[in-house]
Write an enzyme that holds these catalytic residues in place. Structure first.
Site, mmCIF file in Angstrom:
data_model
loop_
_atom_site.group_PDB
_atom_site.id
_atom_site.type_symbol
_atom_site.label_atom_id
_atom_site.label_comp_id
_atom_site.label_asym_id
_atom_site.label_seq_id
_atom_site.Cartn_x
_atom_site.Cartn_y
_atom_site.Cartn_z
ATOM 1 C CG LEU A 1 -1.859 -1.201 1.375
ATOM 2 C CD1 LEU A 1 -2.652 -1.096 2.663
ATOM 3 C CD2 LEU A 1 -2.798 -1.306 0.173
ATOM 4 N N GLY A 2 2.058 1.158 0.510
ATOM 5 C CA GLY A 2 2.937 2.321 0.556
ATOM 6 C C GLY A 2 4.309 1.937 1.064
ATOM 7 C CE1 TYR B 1 11.158 5.072 10.025
ATOM 8 C CE2 TYR B 1 12.632 6.480 8.770
ATOM 9 C CZ TYR B 1 11.627 6.330 9.701
ATOM 10 O OH TYR B 1 11.078 7.441 10.299
ATOM 11 C CE LYS C 1 4.363 3.422 9.993
ATOM 12 N NZ LYS C 1 3.933 4.724 10.597
ATOM 13 C CG ASP D 1 2.264 14.670 9.984
ATOM 14 O OD1 ASP D 1 2.299 15.674 9.240
ATOM 15 O OD2 ASP D 1 2.702 13.560 9.638
#
Length: 380
Positions: A53-54, A58, A76, A169
């Protein structure tokens, strides 16, 4: 999942469950790219790995099927051998501890956190898309749709602020959408516990969404800074473009302080929505809208007097952004939008872009030396 006491957030206790989890099996070496060994390890946790997905420097996010949950999830995977030391020491333990404390309908749910070798894996709710991709696909949102999504976002931000957590963020890429296009706020890499009247000194996030106090490189109150970012997100929702040109930081700050926000006559907008945006993008934090004021605003309540904004504002038009365009961030429109999408659009955030303001683009001007943010400032 066990909950970590709040005291672990700022102390980074080496004996805490979070830090122990991060340090577990540190002697193994793995590549950032998933290989057969990675898939074997993840299979032991009942995860059948799917598409990517992305990716980041790192970290990598992949879809997976969870046999335990009987549905698809996002995972993740952070490679600690490639991650900066400050990130591992300050930001990662805090992020993991915060993720275990939050539970809200419009925040991405975390199902599990575990480590194998030098990898750390976060298993979380799978989203359909993010807000930026969605707007790029369909263009600006009508006010009813924008109101629904923005109200859900404010609900999540209000929840965080109520428990003394600031996100720091907030941007369209971190506003995920599920299959029903409901908001799921994500990415808590810069989130932290904040005490009343406590100033923040870490200048993090994307310049396009950062408040004027952050871009000036001065200590700032993080809750009003979150509110500013919400204002940028709302503007993007209803206009399909950015409120400010971020290709020149010096000029960006000047426009922010002078309230030079362009409301295009080619894109009808209700008076109430425009006033809400202005109250969110208010440079004076004492006058900037609070969460309570946002929730009670006429636009949020659906009390709209007019859906047409025909006035020609005195605010300047930024590089033709106000012109009618079919899609957001079309690279052919102008250089500002090209630079914006390069900076903004990262499917996965590396959680360590402290120097966002100090980009390597030669055309970017730095206000002064206080804006050259270094890793040594990343203490809070």
């Amino acid at each position: 999942m066990t909950t970590t006491p709040l005291s672990h957030l700022n102390n980074c206790d080496t004996n805490s469950p979070i830090t122990s989890l991060i340090n577990k099996h540190n002697h193994h070496h793995h590549s950032i790219l998933l290989n057969n060994n990675d898939e074997i390890e993840l299979a032991r946790y009942g995860l059948r790995v799917g598409s990517t997905l992305g990716t980041g420097t790192y970290a990598k996010v992949k879809s997976a099927y969870s046999e335990q949950l009987s549905h698809k999830v996002a995972i993740k995977i952070i490679n600690r051998r490639k991650a900066p030391a400050d990130f591992q020491r300050h930001f990662l333990p805090r992020e993991l501890s915060i993720l275990q404390q939050i539970n809200h309908l419009h925040i991405v749910q975390v199902y599990d956190i575990f480590s194998y070798g030098s990898k750390l894996c976060i298993v979380m709710e799978l989203a359909k898309t993010d807000l930026l991709d969605y707007i790029k696909l369909i263009g600006k949102l009508n006010e009813d749709k924008a109101r629904k999504m923005f109200t859900q976002l404010i609900s999540a931000v209000d929840y965080l602020h109520q428990i003394n957590i600031v996100h720091r963020d907030l941007k369209c890429e971190n506003v995920l959408l599920d299959k029903n296009f409901d908001v799921k706020l994500s990415d808590f890499g810069f989130a932290r516990i904040i005490q009343t009247n406590e100033l923040s000194h870490t200048y993090c996030g994307s310049a396009a969404y950062a408040s004027c106090e952050i871009l000036q490189g001065i200590p700032y109150y993080a809750i009003p800074a979150d509110i500013w970012s919400c204002g940028v997100i709302l503007y993007i929702m209803v206009y399909g473009s950015m409120p400010f040109d971020d290709s020149n930081i010096r000029k960006l700050v000047r426009y922010q302080l002078e309230k030079k926000i362009h409301f295009s006559r080619y894109k009808p907008l209700s008076y109430e929505c425009k006033q809400l945006i202005l109250s969110l993008l208010e440079p004076d934090i004492k006058l900037r809208a609070s969460i309570i004021q946002i929730k009670n605003h006429d636009w949020i309540k659906g009390r709209i007097s007019s859906n047409i904004n025909n006035d020609s504002p005195t605010n300047i038009s930024l590089l033709g952004i106000g012109k009618s365009i079919p899609k957001i961030f079309n690279p052919t429109i102008n250089n500002m939008q090209e630079s914006t999408i390069k900076m903004m659009k990262t499917t996965i955030n590396d959680n360590y872009h402290i120097s966002t303001i100090h980009r390597k683009n030669s055309s970017t001007q730095i206000i002064d030396d206080s804006l050259i943010i270094t890793k040594s400032l990343a203490k809070d």
